[in-house]
Design an enzyme around this catalytic site. Structure first.
Site: not given
Length: 352
Positions: A96-97
Protein backbone atom coordinates in the site's frame (compact mmCIF):
# COMPACT_ATOMS: atom_id res chain seq x y z
CA UNK A 1 -3.17 4.25 1.27
CA UNK A 2 -5.24 4.77 4.43
CA UNK A 3 -6.06 1.46 6.18
CA UNK A 4 -5.95 -0.07 2.71
CA UNK A 5 -7.53 -3.51 3.12
CA UNK A 6 -10.18 -2.25 5.53
CA UNK A 7 -10.98 0.76 3.36
CA UNK A 8 -11.55 -1.43 0.31
CA UNK A 9 -13.83 -3.70 2.34
CA UNK A 10 -15.81 -0.75 3.67
CA UNK A 11 -16.11 0.68 0.18
CA UNK A 12 -17.34 -2.58 -1.30
CA UNK A 13 -19.62 -3.61 1.58
CA UNK A 14 -21.78 -0.78 2.98
CA UNK A 15 -22.64 -2.81 6.09
CA UNK A 16 -19.01 -2.41 7.27
CA UNK A 17 -18.94 1.39 6.99
CA UNK A 18 -18.54 3.34 10.20
CA UNK A 19 -17.91 0.14 12.16
CA UNK A 20 -14.73 -1.33 13.70
CA UNK A 21 -13.50 -3.69 10.99
CA UNK A 22 -10.54 -6.06 11.25
CA UNK A 23 -9.09 -7.69 8.14
CA UNK A 24 -6.92 -10.75 8.77
CA UNK A 25 -7.10 -14.05 10.60
CA UNK A 26 -10.34 -14.86 12.38
CA UNK A 27 -10.19 -15.04 16.21
CA UNK A 28 -11.96 -18.41 16.38
CA UNK A 29 -9.89 -21.48 17.22
CA UNK A 30 -6.20 -20.72 17.49
CA UNK A 31 -6.78 -17.44 15.70
CA UNK A 32 -4.60 -15.47 13.34
CA UNK A 33 -3.23 -11.94 13.22
CA UNK A 34 -4.58 -8.56 12.17
CA UNK A 35 -3.53 -7.50 8.68
CA UNK A 36 -5.28 -4.12 8.71
CA UNK A 37 -7.79 -2.45 11.00
CA UNK A 38 -10.21 0.31 10.08
CA UNK A 39 -9.82 3.65 11.81
CA UNK A 40 -12.94 2.86 13.83
CA UNK A 41 -11.16 -0.28 15.14
CA UNK A 42 -7.91 1.56 15.79
CA UNK A 43 -9.67 3.76 18.34
CA UNK A 44 -9.83 0.63 20.53
CA UNK A 45 -6.07 0.06 20.25
CA UNK A 46 -6.21 -2.56 17.49
CA UNK A 47 -3.10 -2.54 15.32
CA UNK A 48 -1.57 -4.51 12.46
CA UNK A 49 0.25 -7.75 13.42
CA UNK A 50 -1.74 -7.98 16.67
CA UNK A 51 -3.21 -11.45 17.42
CA UNK A 52 -6.86 -11.51 16.38
CA UNK A 53 -7.84 -12.87 19.79
CA UNK A 54 -6.32 -9.82 21.46
CA UNK A 55 -8.12 -7.55 19.00
CA UNK A 56 -11.42 -9.21 19.89
CA UNK A 57 -10.79 -8.59 23.60
CA UNK A 58 -10.09 -4.92 22.91
CA UNK A 59 -13.25 -4.57 20.84
CA UNK A 60 -15.75 -7.44 21.33
CA UNK A 61 -18.15 -5.98 18.75
CA UNK A 62 -15.49 -5.71 16.00
CA UNK A 63 -16.22 -7.33 12.64
CA UNK A 64 -13.55 -9.78 11.44
CA UNK A 65 -13.16 -10.64 7.74
CA UNK A 66 -10.55 -12.53 5.78
CA UNK A 67 -8.46 -10.63 3.20
CA UNK A 68 -9.53 -10.55 -0.47
CA UNK A 69 -6.14 -10.20 -2.11
CA UNK A 70 -7.47 -10.28 -5.67
CA UNK A 71 -9.63 -7.24 -4.92
CA UNK A 72 -6.75 -5.33 -3.32
CA UNK A 73 -4.46 -6.15 -6.21
CA UNK A 74 -7.03 -4.84 -8.71
CA UNK A 75 -7.35 -1.58 -6.80
CA UNK A 76 -3.56 -1.28 -6.59
CA UNK A 77 -3.29 -1.61 -10.35
CA UNK A 78 -5.74 1.25 -10.80
CA UNK A 79 -3.81 3.41 -8.34
CA UNK A 80 -0.63 2.70 -10.28
CA UNK A 81 -2.37 3.84 -13.46
CA UNK A 82 -3.24 7.14 -11.76
CA UNK A 83 0.40 7.57 -10.67
CA UNK A 84 1.64 6.98 -14.22
CA UNK A 85 -0.28 10.00 -15.51
CA UNK A 86 2.08 12.21 -13.55
CA UNK A 87 5.45 10.40 -13.57
CA UNK A 88 7.14 7.26 -14.83
CA UNK A 89 9.42 7.10 -11.77
CA UNK A 90 7.34 4.97 -9.40
CA UNK A 91 8.94 2.66 -6.83
CA UNK A 92 6.55 0.28 -5.05
CA UNK A 93 7.44 -0.19 -1.38
CA UNK A 94 4.83 -2.64 -0.17
CA UNK A 95 1.22 -3.52 -0.70
CA UNK A 96 0.00 0.00 0.00
CA UNK A 97 2.91 2.39 -0.48
CA UNK A 98 5.12 3.82 -3.21
CA UNK A 99 7.67 6.54 -3.82
CA UNK A 100 7.10 8.89 -6.75
CA UNK A 101 9.81 11.13 -8.18
CA UNK A 102 8.05 14.05 -9.87
CA UNK A 103 11.16 16.00 -10.84
CA UNK A 104 10.20 15.30 -14.45
CA UNK A 105 6.61 16.49 -14.36
CA UNK A 106 4.73 14.80 -17.23
CA UNK A 107 1.78 17.23 -17.09
CA UNK A 108 3.92 20.33 -16.46
CA UNK A 109 1.99 21.14 -13.29
CA UNK A 110 5.06 22.75 -11.76
CA UNK A 111 4.46 21.93 -8.10
CA UNK A 112 5.02 18.66 -6.24
CA UNK A 113 2.39 19.70 -3.71
CA UNK A 114 -0.18 20.28 -6.46
CA UNK A 115 0.70 16.94 -8.05
CA UNK A 116 0.19 15.15 -4.73
CA UNK A 117 -3.15 16.89 -4.24
CA UNK A 118 -4.31 15.97 -7.75
CA UNK A 119 -3.31 12.33 -7.24
CA UNK A 120 -5.16 12.20 -3.92
CA UNK A 121 -8.23 13.71 -5.53
CA UNK A 122 -8.12 11.28 -8.47
CA UNK A 123 -7.93 8.32 -6.08
CA UNK A 124 -10.89 9.68 -4.16
CA UNK A 125 -12.99 10.50 -7.25
CA UNK A 126 -12.23 7.37 -9.27
CA UNK A 127 -11.78 4.73 -6.56
CA UNK A 128 -13.70 6.16 -3.60
CA UNK A 129 -10.67 5.68 -1.34
CA UNK A 130 -8.37 8.06 0.51
CA UNK A 131 -4.60 8.31 0.43
CA UNK A 132 -2.09 10.30 2.45
CA UNK A 133 0.95 11.90 0.85
CA UNK A 134 4.25 13.24 2.09
CA UNK A 135 6.16 15.71 -0.07
CA UNK A 136 9.82 16.52 0.45
CA UNK A 137 13.23 16.53 -1.18
CA UNK A 138 14.13 12.89 -0.45
CA UNK A 139 12.63 9.49 0.23
CA UNK A 140 13.14 9.30 3.97
CA UNK A 141 11.55 12.64 4.84
CA UNK A 142 8.69 12.14 2.36
CA UNK A 143 7.93 8.75 3.90
CA UNK A 144 7.74 10.17 7.42
CA UNK A 145 5.68 13.11 6.18
CA UNK A 146 3.12 10.76 4.63
CA UNK A 147 2.27 9.35 8.08
CA UNK A 148 1.79 12.66 9.89
CA UNK A 149 -1.78 13.62 9.00
CA UNK A 150 -3.44 10.29 8.27
CA UNK A 151 -6.08 9.67 7.11
CA UNK A 152 -6.46 11.75 3.94
CA UNK A 153 -3.45 13.90 4.78
CA UNK A 154 -0.91 15.89 2.81
CA UNK A 155 2.25 17.11 4.53
CA UNK A 156 5.03 19.15 2.93
CA UNK A 157 8.43 19.42 4.59
CA UNK A 158 10.63 21.86 2.69
CA UNK A 159 14.43 21.97 2.67
CA UNK A 160 14.66 24.73 5.29
CA UNK A 161 12.43 22.80 7.70
CA UNK A 162 14.01 19.35 7.49
CA UNK A 163 16.69 19.56 10.18
CA UNK A 164 14.36 21.07 12.79
CA UNK A 165 11.70 18.53 11.93
CA UNK A 166 14.13 15.61 12.31
CA UNK A 167 15.48 16.95 15.60
CA UNK A 168 11.99 16.99 17.14
CA UNK A 169 11.01 13.57 15.81
CA UNK A 170 10.75 10.75 18.42
CA UNK A 171 13.13 7.91 17.62
CA UNK A 172 10.27 5.40 17.25
CA UNK A 173 8.90 7.52 14.38
CA UNK A 174 12.07 7.15 12.35
CA UNK A 175 11.29 4.93 9.38
CA UNK A 176 13.47 1.82 9.73
CA UNK A 177 13.75 2.02 13.52
CA UNK A 178 11.82 -0.95 14.87
CA UNK A 179 10.43 -1.51 18.32
CA UNK A 180 13.54 -3.28 19.64
CA UNK A 181 15.95 -0.65 18.32
CA UNK A 182 13.77 2.18 19.60
CA UNK A 183 13.75 0.62 23.06
CA UNK A 184 17.53 0.23 22.94
CA UNK A 185 17.85 3.90 22.01
CA UNK A 186 15.59 5.04 24.83
CA UNK A 187 17.58 3.02 27.37
CA UNK A 188 20.63 4.96 26.24
CA UNK A 189 18.84 8.26 26.72
CA UNK A 190 18.17 8.76 23.03
CA UNK A 191 14.57 9.91 22.72
CA UNK A 192 14.54 12.28 19.72
CA UNK A 193 16.44 13.10 16.58
CA UNK A 194 18.22 15.84 18.49
CA UNK A 195 19.59 13.20 20.89
CA UNK A 196 20.81 11.03 18.02
CA UNK A 197 22.41 14.06 16.40
CA UNK A 198 24.76 14.45 19.37
CA UNK A 199 26.49 11.15 18.52
CA UNK A 200 29.36 10.92 16.07
CA UNK A 201 29.07 8.62 13.09
CA UNK A 202 31.59 6.21 14.64
CA UNK A 203 29.57 6.12 17.86
CA UNK A 204 26.39 5.43 15.92
CA UNK A 205 28.01 2.55 14.05
CA UNK A 206 29.50 1.16 17.26
CA UNK A 207 26.08 1.08 18.92
CA UNK A 208 23.82 0.14 16.01
CA UNK A 209 26.07 -1.55 13.45
CA UNK A 210 25.78 -0.68 9.76
CA UNK A 211 22.40 0.93 10.39
CA UNK A 212 24.20 3.49 12.54
CA UNK A 213 25.69 5.12 9.45
CA UNK A 214 22.21 5.39 7.97
CA UNK A 215 20.79 6.90 11.16
CA UNK A 216 23.65 9.40 11.27
CA UNK A 217 22.73 10.69 7.82
CA UNK A 218 18.98 10.66 7.96
CA UNK A 219 18.80 12.47 11.32
CA UNK A 220 20.44 15.30 9.36
CA UNK A 221 17.91 14.94 6.57
CA UNK A 222 20.45 13.40 4.19
CA UNK A 223 19.12 10.62 1.95
CA UNK A 224 20.59 10.27 -1.54
CA UNK A 225 18.72 7.11 -2.51
CA UNK A 226 17.10 7.33 -5.93
CA UNK A 227 13.55 6.28 -6.74
CA UNK A 228 14.01 2.90 -8.45
CA UNK A 229 11.09 2.03 -10.73
CA UNK A 230 12.58 -1.28 -11.84
CA UNK A 231 13.99 -2.94 -8.74
CA UNK A 232 15.28 -6.41 -9.44
CA UNK A 233 13.21 -9.22 -7.99
CA UNK A 234 15.38 -11.37 -5.72
CA UNK A 235 12.87 -14.09 -4.87
CA UNK A 236 9.31 -15.22 -5.44
CA UNK A 237 7.35 -17.14 -2.86
CA UNK A 238 4.11 -17.78 -1.02
CA UNK A 239 3.16 -18.90 2.45
CA UNK A 240 0.05 -19.65 4.45
CA UNK A 241 -0.85 -19.52 8.13
CA UNK A 242 -3.41 -22.18 8.93
CA UNK A 243 -6.65 -21.90 10.89
CA UNK A 244 -5.54 -24.89 12.97
CA UNK A 245 -2.19 -26.58 13.61
CA UNK A 246 -1.18 -29.24 11.10
CA UNK A 247 -0.11 -32.46 12.80
CA UNK A 248 0.12 -35.05 10.01
CA UNK A 249 2.44 -35.27 7.03
CA UNK A 250 -0.58 -35.82 4.81
CA UNK A 251 -2.07 -32.47 5.87
CA UNK A 252 1.25 -30.69 5.40
CA UNK A 253 1.81 -32.11 1.93
CA UNK A 254 -1.71 -31.14 0.90
CA UNK A 255 -0.98 -27.55 1.90
CA UNK A 256 2.35 -27.61 0.10
CA UNK A 257 0.48 -28.63 -3.07
CA UNK A 258 -1.49 -25.36 -2.92
CA UNK A 259 1.46 -23.17 -1.97
CA UNK A 260 3.70 -24.62 -4.69
CA UNK A 261 0.99 -23.97 -7.29
CA UNK A 262 0.87 -20.30 -6.26
CA UNK A 263 4.66 -19.98 -6.48
CA UNK A 264 4.69 -21.72 -9.86
CA UNK A 265 2.01 -19.39 -11.24
CA UNK A 266 4.00 -16.35 -10.12
CA UNK A 267 7.21 -17.64 -11.69
CA UNK A 268 5.42 -18.11 -15.00
CA UNK A 269 3.79 -14.71 -14.80
CA UNK A 270 7.10 -12.95 -14.28
CA UNK A 271 8.97 -15.34 -16.56
CA UNK A 272 11.56 -16.21 -13.94
CA UNK A 273 13.49 -19.39 -13.20
CA UNK A 274 15.45 -20.05 -10.03
CA UNK A 275 17.99 -22.54 -8.70
CA UNK A 276 17.28 -22.40 -4.97
CA UNK A 277 14.10 -23.64 -3.29
CA UNK A 278 13.53 -22.71 0.34
CA UNK A 279 10.96 -24.20 2.68
CA UNK A 280 9.78 -22.14 5.66
CA UNK A 281 8.21 -23.81 8.68
CA UNK A 282 6.71 -22.09 11.71
CA UNK A 283 5.66 -24.31 14.61
CA UNK A 284 2.78 -23.75 17.03
CA UNK A 285 5.22 -22.34 19.61
CA UNK A 286 6.30 -19.76 16.97
CA UNK A 287 9.71 -21.37 16.54
CA UNK A 288 10.69 -20.95 12.89
CA UNK A 289 13.15 -22.76 10.62
CA UNK A 290 14.05 -22.69 6.94
CA UNK A 291 15.56 -25.42 4.80
CA UNK A 292 16.98 -24.82 1.30
CA UNK A 293 18.22 -26.84 -1.63
CA UNK A 294 20.04 -25.52 -4.68
CA UNK A 295 19.49 -27.32 -7.97
CA UNK A 296 21.96 -27.87 -10.82
CA UNK A 297 20.06 -25.46 -13.09
CA UNK A 298 17.33 -22.84 -12.94
CA UNK A 299 13.78 -24.17 -13.07
CA UNK A 300 10.16 -23.05 -13.07
CA UNK A 301 8.71 -26.57 -13.07
CA UNK A 302 5.83 -27.21 -10.65
CA UNK A 303 6.71 -30.86 -10.04
CA UNK A 304 10.32 -30.05 -9.16
CA UNK A 305 9.25 -27.26 -6.80
CA UNK A 306 6.74 -29.55 -5.12
CA UNK A 307 8.96 -32.62 -4.84
CA UNK A 308 11.89 -30.58 -3.51
CA UNK A 309 9.69 -28.84 -0.95
CA UNK A 310 8.20 -32.11 0.26
CA UNK A 311 11.65 -33.68 0.51
CA UNK A 312 12.85 -30.72 2.57
CA UNK A 313 9.83 -31.11 4.83
CA UNK A 314 10.37 -34.86 5.25
CA UNK A 315 14.01 -34.23 6.19
CA UNK A 316 12.95 -32.15 9.20
CA UNK A 317 11.82 -33.60 12.51
CA UNK A 318 8.08 -33.41 11.87
CA UNK A 319 7.01 -36.34 14.04
CA UNK A 320 4.73 -35.07 16.83
CA UNK A 321 5.14 -31.53 15.47
CA UNK A 322 2.39 -28.95 15.27
CA UNK A 323 2.83 -26.58 12.34
CA UNK A 324 1.02 -23.24 12.00
CA UNK A 325 2.68 -21.93 8.82
CA UNK A 326 4.35 -23.28 5.69
CA UNK A 327 6.00 -21.30 2.91
CA UNK A 328 7.95 -21.93 -0.29
CA UNK A 329 10.35 -19.47 -1.94
CA UNK A 330 12.29 -19.75 -5.20
CA UNK A 331 15.40 -17.58 -5.54
CA UNK A 332 18.85 -17.45 -7.14
CA UNK A 333 17.37 -16.54 -10.51
CA UNK A 334 19.06 -16.84 -13.86
CA UNK A 335 21.24 -13.86 -14.88
CA UNK A 336 19.25 -10.70 -15.54
CA UNK A 337 20.37 -10.46 -19.15
CA UNK A 338 18.76 -13.82 -19.88
CA UNK A 339 15.40 -12.90 -18.43
CA UNK A 340 12.41 -11.57 -20.27
CA UNK A 341 10.48 -8.53 -19.09
CA UNK A 342 7.81 -9.54 -16.55
CA UNK A 343 4.26 -9.64 -17.82
CA UNK A 344 1.80 -7.02 -16.58
CA UNK A 345 3.27 -5.53 -13.41
CA UNK A 346 5.84 -5.97 -10.70
CA UNK A 347 5.26 -8.62 -8.06
CA UNK A 348 5.14 -6.04 -5.31
CA UNK A 349 1.81 -4.31 -5.02
CA UNK A 350 1.70 -0.66 -4.37
CA UNK A 351 -0.13 2.27 -2.94
CA UNK A 352 0.52 5.80 -1.89
Amino acid sequence: MDAFYASVEQRDFPEYRGKPLVVGGLPEGRGGVVATASYEARKFGIRSAMPSRQALKLCPHAIFVRPRFAAYKEVSQKIREIFSRYTDLIEPLSLDEAYLDVTNDKLNIGSAIDIAQQIKQAIKDELNLTASAGVSVNKFVAKIASDIKKPDGLTFIGPSSIEAFMENLPVEKFYGVGRVTAEKMRKQGLFTGADLKKLSEDAMIAQFGKAGAFYYRIVRGIDDRQVQPHRETKSIGAEDTFAYDLTSLEEMNAELDKIAKTVHDRLLRYQLKGRTITLKIKYSDFRQITRSQSLPSCIDDLDIILITSKNLLAATDIENSKIRLLGITVSNFSPAENRKKPKNDQLSLFGY
